[in-house]
Write a protein that holds these residues in place. Sequence first.
Motif, PDB file in Angstrom:
ATOM      1  N   GLN A  82       0.849  -1.196   0.000  1.00 44.40           N
ATOM      2  CA  GLN A  82       0.000   0.000   0.000  1.00 44.40           C
ATOM      3  C   GLN A  82       0.890   1.252   0.000  1.00 44.40           C
ATOM      4  O   GLN A  82       1.814   1.341   0.804  1.00 44.40           O
ATOM      5  N   THR A 101      -2.825   0.472  -4.278  1.00 48.12           N
ATOM      6  CA  THR A 101      -2.578  -0.887  -3.765  1.00 48.12           C
ATOM      7  C   THR A 101      -2.201  -1.823  -4.928  1.00 48.12           C
ATOM      8  O   THR A 101      -1.885  -1.355  -6.025  1.00 48.12           O
ATOM      9  N   ASP A 102      -2.295  -3.129  -4.670  1.00 49.49           N
ATOM     10  CA  ASP A 102      -1.803  -4.148  -5.612  1.00 49.49           C
ATOM     11  C   ASP A 102      -2.295  -3.901  -7.047  1.00 49.49           C
ATOM     12  O   ASP A 102      -3.495  -3.730  -7.272  1.00 49.49           O
ATOM     13  N   ASP A 104      -1.734  -1.347  -8.937  1.00 49.15           N
ATOM     14  CA  ASP A 104      -1.731   0.069  -9.348  1.00 49.15           C
ATOM     15  C   ASP A 104      -0.316   0.488  -9.760  1.00 49.15           C
ATOM     16  O   ASP A 104       0.672  -0.061  -9.265  1.00 49.15           O
ATOM     17  N   THR A 127       5.887  -3.058   1.239  1.00 43.74           N
ATOM     18  CA  THR A 127       5.450  -2.994  -0.162  1.00 43.74           C
ATOM     19  C   THR A 127       6.523  -3.545  -1.094  1.00 43.74           C
ATOM     20  O   THR A 127       7.710  -3.263  -0.924  1.00 43.74           O
ATOM     21  N   LEU A 185     -13.646   5.047  -0.408  1.00 41.39           N
ATOM     22  CA  LEU A 185     -12.675   4.018  -0.025  1.00 41.39           C
ATOM     23  C   LEU A 185     -13.347   2.649   0.072  1.00 41.39           C
ATOM     24  O   LEU A 185     -12.775   1.626  -0.315  1.00 41.39           O
ATOM     25  N   THR A 188     -13.825   1.330  -3.464  1.00 40.40           N
ATOM     26  CA  THR A 188     -12.636   0.803  -4.148  1.00 40.40           C
ATOM     27  C   THR A 188     -11.932  -0.302  -3.356  1.00 40.40           C
ATOM     28  O   THR A 188     -11.297  -1.172  -3.946  1.00 40.40           O
ATOM     29  N   HIS A 189     -12.007  -0.247  -2.015  1.00 41.28           N
ATOM     30  CA  HIS A 189     -11.247  -1.216  -1.218  1.00 41.28           C
ATOM     31  C   HIS A 189     -12.111  -1.912  -0.169  1.00 41.28           C
ATOM     32  O   HIS A 189     -11.584  -2.393   0.839  1.00 41.28           O
ATOM     33  N   ILE A 191     -14.536  -4.674   1.654  1.00 42.53           N
ATOM     34  CA  ILE A 191     -14.867  -6.096   1.636  1.00 42.53           C
ATOM     35  C   ILE A 191     -16.125  -6.296   2.496  1.00 42.53           C
ATOM     36  O   ILE A 191     -16.256  -5.668   3.540  1.00 42.53           O
ATOM     37  N   ILE A 199     -13.446  -1.232   5.181  1.00 42.45           N
ATOM     38  CA  ILE A 199     -12.417  -0.630   4.317  1.00 42.45           C
ATOM     39  C   ILE A 199     -11.117  -1.406   4.532  1.00 42.45           C
ATOM     40  O   ILE A 199     -10.522  -1.357   5.607  1.00 42.45           O
ATOM     41  N   ASN A 200     -10.717  -2.124   3.489  1.00 41.46           N
ATOM     42  CA  ASN A 200      -9.584  -3.036   3.610  1.00 41.46           C
ATOM     43  C   ASN A 200      -8.257  -2.319   3.323  1.00 41.46           C
ATOM     44  O   ASN A 200      -7.561  -2.637   2.359  1.00 41.46           O
ATOM     45  N   LEU A 201      -7.943  -1.334   4.145  1.00 39.61           N
ATOM     46  CA  LEU A 201      -6.696  -0.577   3.991  1.00 39.61           C
ATOM     47  C   LEU A 201      -6.119  -0.349   5.375  1.00 39.61           C
ATOM     48  O   LEU A 201      -6.857  -0.307   6.352  1.00 39.61           O
TER      49      LEU A 201
END
Length: 252
Positions: A82, A101-102, A104, A127, A185, A188-189, A191, A199-201
Amino acid sequence: MISVYLPAKDWNRILERATYSAILTTMQEESHLKQIPLFTSLTAEHLADLATKLGTRNYKAGETIFHKDDPGSVLYVIKGGQVKIATASAEGDEVILAILTDGDFFGELSLLDESPRSASAIAMAPTQAMVLQRKDFVDFLTRYPEIVGDILAALSRRLRGTDSLVEDVIFLDLPARLAKRLLQLANTHGIKTQEGLEINLKLTQQDIADLVGATRVAVNKQLRLYQKMGVINLSRNRIIITRPEDLQRRVY
Ligand code: CMP
């Protein structure tokens, strides 16, 4: 020096295994590349060519990948992790322009206009990034114009994102900006969990403050208010949106 005697057949076996494992690694690398949105339109042959040009770099959480105004010579594609794209004022106040993230990519602007880096890139979690040198990137754009469209689409999305960021800072109050950013968020992220959309961040409250252009204290107060209203749930650095429709109503 220690020398080891091995019969020729054993050397052959070792070499075969090494070649097999190198081929396997290349195949894994190519199938990984195929899943990266920027490269999905490339054929297996083009991907194999690309795989030979890519290097890998690892960053620890909190490590700066590059600073704003640094000269830029490589494109980065996130393999895992990230990264925040941010700028800071002379007083050290930060604004986060994007969280990547992955899959990008970033660092394309300096390669395209040959100007210094437009913002800083900082790893927010451990990362791993693939890097492509400028000359290979330019060569790729010339040889495989199918990826030019994908790059233009990504640049358009980024410009739209920045337009909306400027609009929000001018026209929306903090509760609305915060609600809008959390919903983006989650979009886009997010779950799905039993409680709602998580928010999976990896985000601290300071990160959220830097995303909405407010102080950490003001963001903390508003987040707790949303939690009290039952529209979000905060626990151990996790943000779960429990009632997205009600949060959406706060956007205007
Ligand atoms: P470059 O200018 O080379 O280095 C900083 C990078 O951050 C830039 O390329 C883009 O890849 C990325 N970047 C800059 N501004 C934005 C933005 N508003 N949204 C998303 N990414 C950005």
